[in-house]
Design a protein around this motif. Structure first.
Motif, short mmCIF file in Angstrom:
data_model
loop_
_atom_site.label_atom_id
_atom_site.label_comp_id
_atom_site.label_asym_id
_atom_site.label_seq_id
_atom_site.Cartn_x
_atom_site.Cartn_y
_atom_site.Cartn_z
N GLY A 202 -1.53 -20.31 7.03
CA GLY A 202 -2.17 -19.44 7.99
C GLY A 202 -1.20 -18.46 8.59
O GLY A 202 -1.48 -17.27 8.74
N SER A 220 -0.89 -15.55 3.24
CA SER A 220 -1.75 -16.03 4.31
C SER A 220 -3.20 -16.01 3.87
O SER A 220 -3.67 -15.01 3.30
N TYR A 221 -3.91 -17.09 4.18
CA TYR A 221 -5.34 -17.14 3.86
C TYR A 221 -6.14 -16.13 4.68
O TYR A 221 -7.30 -15.83 4.38
N LYS A 222 -5.51 -15.57 5.71
CA LYS A 222 -6.19 -14.60 6.57
C LYS A 222 -6.26 -13.21 5.94
O LYS A 222 -6.98 -12.34 6.43
N GLU A 224 -7.34 -10.14 3.85
CA GLU A 224 -8.63 -9.71 3.33
C GLU A 224 -8.55 -9.41 1.83
O GLU A 224 -9.58 -9.21 1.18
#
Length: 346
Positions: A202, A220-222, A224
């Protein structure tokens, strides 16, 4: 002795400190003085009744007999032996293989009667625990706290890697890479099996730490554009995914897998239910694996790799046993790096 007990399904208020008798080992059991017990999602989900489908349940469908002392990642010292156990075991520092089973070697983890310590048996949120002598293994490291973080998370991660047959030079994406199983998946895939690892976290502030564990790249999985970033880093689709997140990254995982790729999951911290377009599955010839725990032989191989320094413990924080409630609350916070460990202090 002091022990925390789960008194029923529910919130953290269901985890209660109690004074209970020190258990007595049966003929083939030993009494272990608990020196350290790491926390897993397993015991929290057991308390919350998260296993099963639409019904309150524990590790097994029929549920848990309450009160139950949780805790399955245990390191300690044998202080008493049952009548059928060699007394030479007394004084040994050990880690506990976390379940019993009548399954044949190599199949014990999928046997119908597999029973888990901390769910079907009282576990390590206590000063003492009894366990079969045959399931107590020499500690791989000289430190109790460091040795306690592998039994469940490490065995699960090791089995996941063996299950999908990770090969040298392959590219493997590891989700939840900063967590207990995830941080071990990074190490095992890269250091033991020789894969190139893309670690998904994250907070990119953890990038350097992930690379120290063996990750080639950290994302990061955040983001887009996560799918595009993964394929760009690899120069195309990847070979496999080792997942502990579930729904949150499921569609991304299948999107970035190559034709014939493999997806293995052992957790669902980011959502227990998901949607699957079956066309993606069959048109890309993707293989899906469900995975948890592993075999005794895998446990031995893992302990050997730990003792050889190939796999290192990753510990975020320790708590005294008396603060087990605070530890479980902290465990559920995001942004941690590694395991949370309870220390009875005896």
């Amino acid at each position: 002795m002091k022990a925390f007990q789960v008194t029923g399904y529910g919130g953290i208020e269901r985890l209660e400190l109690a004074e209970v008798p020190i258990p007595e080992p049966k003929d083939h059991e030993v009494l272990v003085q608990v020196k350290a017990c790491a926390i897993n999602n397993t015991e929290i989900w057991m308390r919350e009744g998260a296993y099963g489908s639409g019904a309150k349940s524990g590790w097994k469908a029929e549920g848990v007999d309450f009160p139950r002392t949780p805790g399955s990642d245990i390191a300690g010292r044998i202080v008493k032996a049952g009548q059928a156990v060699d007394e030479a075991m007394i004084g040994k520092d050990v880690v506990l293989f976390p379940f019993t089973s009548s399954g044949e070697p190599g199949l014990e983890h999928i046997s119908e009667d597999m029973s888990f310590i901390g769910s079907e048996y009282d576990g390590g949120y206590a000063e003492y625990v009894v366990w079969p002598a045959a399931l107590c293994y020499d500690m791989p490291l000289s430190d109790y706290t460091k040795s306690a973080v592998f039994s469940v998370s490490g065995l699960t991660a090791w089995h996941m890697n063996e299950q999908i047959g990770v090969q040298p030079g392959e590219t493997v994406m590891v989700t939840g890479a900063n967590g207990g199983v995830g941080s071990l998946n990074v190490q095992i895939a890269s250091r033991v099996f020789g894969a190139k690892v893309i670690a998904i976290v994250g907070d990119l502030a953890l990038e350097e730490r992930m690379k120290e564990l063996g990750a080639s790249h950290v994302l990061s999985y955040k983001s887009e554009k996560l799918s595009e970033e993964i394929k760009e880093l690899n120069g195309g689709p990847i070979d496999a995914v080792l997942d502990v997140v579930g729904d949150a990254l499921f569609s991304t995982s299948l999107e970035v897998l190559k034709n014939g790729g493999k997806f293995c999951t052992s957790g669902s911290a980011g959502g227990q239910k998901t949607e699957l377009d079956l066309r993606t599955l069959y048109l890309k010839h993707i293989t899906l694996y469900g995975s948890v725990l592993g075999t005794k032989e895998e446990f031995r191989r893992m302990l050997r790799a730990i003792s050889e320094g190939k796999i290192k413990p990753v510990i975020d924080r320790t708590f005294p046993l008396e603060k087990a409630k605070e530890a479980q609350v902290y465990f559920k916070n995001s942004g941690k790096a590694g395991k949370i460990v309870l220390l009875p202090g005896n």
